[in-house]
Design a protein around this motif. Structure first.
Motif, PDB file in Angstrom:
ATOM      1  N   PRO A 207      44.033  53.529  41.313  1.00 52.50           N
ATOM      2  CA  PRO A 207      44.474  52.516  40.345  1.00 52.50           C
ATOM      3  C   PRO A 207      43.287  51.755  39.750  1.00 52.50           C
ATOM      4  N   LEU A 208      43.390  51.394  38.482  1.00 52.58           N
ATOM      5  CA  LEU A 208      42.389  50.543  37.854  1.00 52.58           C
ATOM      6  C   LEU A 208      42.757  49.101  38.181  1.00 52.58           C
ATOM      7  N   ARG A 209      41.891  48.423  38.910  1.00 53.12           N
ATOM      8  CA  ARG A 209      42.172  47.059  39.372  1.00 53.12           C
ATOM      9  C   ARG A 209      41.571  46.066  38.378  1.00 53.12           C
ATOM     10  N   ILE A 210      42.457  45.352  37.691  1.00 49.51           N
ATOM     11  CA  ILE A 210      42.043  44.466  36.599  1.00 49.51           C
ATOM     12  C   ILE A 210      42.328  43.018  36.970  1.00 49.51           C
ATOM     13  N   GLY A 211      41.296  42.191  36.947  1.00 49.06           N
ATOM     14  CA  GLY A 211      41.472  40.758  37.122  1.00 49.06           C
ATOM     15  C   GLY A 211      41.585  40.076  35.764  1.00 49.06           C
TER      16      GLY A 211
ATOM     17  N   ALA B 155      46.423  36.011  31.335  1.00 46.89           N
ATOM     18  CA  ALA B 155      47.216  37.040  32.013  1.00 46.89           C
ATOM     19  C   ALA B 155      48.698  37.076  31.620  1.00 46.89           C
ATOM     20  N   PRO B 156      49.417  35.942  31.601  1.00 51.59           N
ATOM     21  CA  PRO B 156      50.853  36.019  31.311  1.00 51.59           C
ATOM     22  C   PRO B 156      51.176  36.560  29.927  1.00 51.59           C
ATOM     23  N   TYR B 157      50.219  36.461  29.025  1.00 53.92           N
ATOM     24  CA  TYR B 157      50.480  36.796  27.623  1.00 53.92           C
ATOM     25  C   TYR B 157      49.866  38.131  27.199  1.00 53.92           C
ATOM     26  N   ILE B 158      49.022  38.718  28.062  1.00 55.33           N
ATOM     27  CA  ILE B 158      48.300  39.934  27.678  1.00 55.33           C
ATOM     28  C   ILE B 158      48.664  41.141  28.527  1.00 55.33           C
ATOM     29  N   ILE B 159      49.246  40.935  29.709  1.00 54.37           N
ATOM     30  CA  ILE B 159      49.523  42.071  30.598  1.00 54.37           C
ATOM     31  C   ILE B 159      50.387  43.141  29.930  1.00 54.37           C
ATOM     32  N   PRO B 160      51.492  42.789  29.253  1.00 53.19           N
ATOM     33  CA  PRO B 160      52.276  43.849  28.598  1.00 53.19           C
ATOM     34  C   PRO B 160      51.453  44.641  27.582  1.00 53.19           C
ATOM     35  N   PHE B 161      50.613  43.940  26.846  1.00 55.83           N
ATOM     36  CA  PHE B 161      49.768  44.613  25.853  1.00 55.83           C
ATOM     37  C   PHE B 161      48.757  45.541  26.530  1.00 55.83           C
ATOM     38  N   ILE B 162      48.088  45.057  27.576  1.00 58.43           N
ATOM     39  CA  ILE B 162      47.100  45.868  28.281  1.00 58.43           C
ATOM     40  C   ILE B 162      47.765  47.096  28.894  1.00 58.43           C
ATOM     41  N   SER B 163      48.947  46.914  29.471  1.00 57.31           N
ATOM     42  CA  SER B 163      49.663  48.040  30.076  1.00 57.31           C
ATOM     43  C   SER B 163      49.977  49.108  29.040  1.00 57.31           C
ATOM     44  N   THR B 164      50.408  48.681  27.858  1.00 63.31           N
ATOM     45  CA  THR B 164      50.689  49.625  26.777  1.00 63.31           C
ATOM     46  C   THR B 164      49.425  50.343  26.327  1.00 63.31           C
ATOM     47  N   SER B 165      48.325  49.604  26.245  1.00 65.62           N
ATOM     48  CA  SER B 165      47.049  50.203  25.836  1.00 65.62           C
ATOM     49  C   SER B 165      46.583  51.248  26.834  1.00 65.62           C
TER      50      SER B 165
ATOM     51  N   ARG C 101      34.070  43.967  45.118  1.00 62.58           N
ATOM     52  CA  ARG C 101      34.785  45.174  44.691  1.00 62.58           C
ATOM     53  C   ARG C 101      36.280  45.138  44.993  1.00 62.58           C
ATOM     54  N   THR C 102      36.842  43.937  45.057  1.00 58.69           N
ATOM     55  CA  THR C 102      38.294  43.818  45.126  1.00 58.69           C
ATOM     56  C   THR C 102      38.918  44.269  43.816  1.00 58.69           C
ATOM     57  N   ILE C 103      38.207  44.021  42.705  1.00 51.19           N
ATOM     58  CA  ILE C 103      38.654  44.467  41.389  1.00 51.19           C
ATOM     59  C   ILE C 103      37.571  45.314  40.750  1.00 51.19           C
ATOM     60  N   ASP C 104      37.970  46.136  39.772  1.00 54.60           N
ATOM     61  CA  ASP C 104      37.017  46.982  39.038  1.00 54.60           C
ATOM     62  C   ASP C 104      36.448  46.262  37.827  1.00 54.60           C
ATOM     63  N   VAL C 105      37.310  45.541  37.115  1.00 54.11           N
ATOM     64  CA  VAL C 105      36.912  44.840  35.894  1.00 54.11           C
ATOM     65  C   VAL C 105      37.651  43.514  35.837  1.00 54.11           C
ATOM     66  N   ALA C 106      37.137  42.592  35.024  1.00 49.15           N
ATOM     67  CA  ALA C 106      37.778  41.290  34.846  1.00 49.15           C
ATOM     68  C   ALA C 106      37.853  40.968  33.363  1.00 49.15           C
ATOM     69  N   LEU C 107      39.045  40.637  32.898  1.00 45.95           N
ATOM     70  CA  LEU C 107      39.236  40.229  31.511  1.00 45.95           C
ATOM     71  C   LEU C 107      39.113  38.716  31.446  1.00 45.95           C
ATOM     72  N   VAL C 108      38.038  38.247  30.816  1.00 45.27           N
ATOM     73  CA  VAL C 108      37.689  36.831  30.859  1.00 45.27           C
ATOM     74  C   VAL C 108      37.281  36.342  29.475  1.00 45.27           C
TER      75      VAL C 108
END
Length: 304
Positions: free
Chosen positions: A92-96, A102-112, A139-146
């Motif tokens: 799995p790609l672990r995204i922070g 987060a509440p407003y972008i997760i559906p968009f990121i999932s679709t992407s 390394r708990t997560i792979d990338v962080a959207l900040v």
């Protein structure tokens, strides 16, 4: 003692029932019971006690189960790390993500991500920026959207879009029907700020550059999320700078607020991914960034 033993004891602790634990571990109940009995004999302590109310974890069992969970987590990370190098799509790609996004972008990121690959699964974690950076380090997560840019040795910030900030006010506020205002007209003395762990607080202070920010807000007021802030605005507790991606959700949740555009290019934040340099999943991240830039969320501007 082996990994399977640890899976058995954590399952029993979770279900408080040997039969359900055996089913979850895909093993017969007699086999699970016998193996746990052997483990207890080897350790010299009782882990579980059968009672009329079910199976209870003993004091020693509680501490041992906690350690077992840590070991299982580490073992899974070993397997995931190997999978990342063997086949970057296998784990799995672990995204922070920061809480104001987060509440407003997760559906968009999932679709992407689905548009890139149906095989790639995801794990999401919502944390303030500093905690996400720590989770990248271990390394708990792979990338962080900040919100960035963030310059940190050994890490890379890849911008994907610029998100405007808008002024949120109650529908009874004097600016509610303004449509748009100049940056100089933002009533900084009325601004409600999030708590210090949120980068949006620092961004608001930096954009306004005024020592009187929030001076009209009762000093006991404490807000940790945008939804709570929107409810306070309706109670005539000031106004707030909000990210534009939160606009629709907050409006639906609270019909008593209005949003006013700010006519200034600098009233926004650059959203991008933080990643470790040399990350084995770099090509997946770059493909995701290209996908987002090509088809960005509504009302934001893609960044090269």
């Amino acid at each position: 003692m082996n990994i399977r033993d640890l899976e058995y004891v954590t399952a029993i602790d979770r279900y408080h029932n040997f039969g359900r634990a055996a089913q979850a571990c895909n093993v017969s109940q007699p086999a699970l019971s016998a193996q746990v009995k052997k483990l207890e004999e080897r350790l010299g302590v009782e882990l579980f006690a059968r009672t009329n109310n079910g199976v209870l974890t003993t004091d020693a069992g509680v501490r041992i189960v906690a350690t077992a969970k840590e070991v299982l987590h580490s073992a899974q990370r070993i397997a995931d790390t190997a999978a990342e190098y063997r086949d970057p799509l296998a784990a799995p790609l672990r995204i922070g993500m920061i809480p104001t996004l987060a509440p407003y972008i997760i559906p968009f990121i999932s679709t992407s991500i689905t548009a890139l690959s149906d095989e790639l699964s995801t794990v999401y974690r919502e944390q303030p920026t500093q905690m996400l950076l720590a989770e990248l380090e271990d390394r708990t997560i792979d990338v962080a959207l900040v919100s960035g840019p963030i310059r940190l040795s050994g890490y890379k910030f890849t911008p994907v879009f610029r998100e405007p900030l808008v002024l949120a006010v109650a529908q009874t506020h004097r600016l509610a029907n303004a449509g748009s205002i100049a940056a100089s007209d933002v009533p900084v003395e009325e601004l409600l700020l999030l708590t210090e762990e949120h980068c949006l607080r620092a961004e608001t202070i930096a954009l306004c550059q005024d020592k009187n920010i929030g001076v009209d807000i009762p000093h006991q007021t404490l807000v940790t999320n945008l939804l709570t802030a929107s409810h306070l605005l309706v109670q005539r507790v000031g106004c707030a700078l909000m990210p534009t991606l939160a606009r629709q959700s907050l409006q639906q949740a609270n019909s008593g607020i209005r949003f006013v555009d700010i006519d200034a290019q600098n009233f926004g934040r650059d959203i991008g991914f933080m990643s470790r340099k040399g990350c084995p999943r770099e090509h997946i991240l770059m493909a995701l960034c290209d996908q987002i830039r090509a088809f960005p969320p509504q009302d934001v501007t893609a960044l090269a």
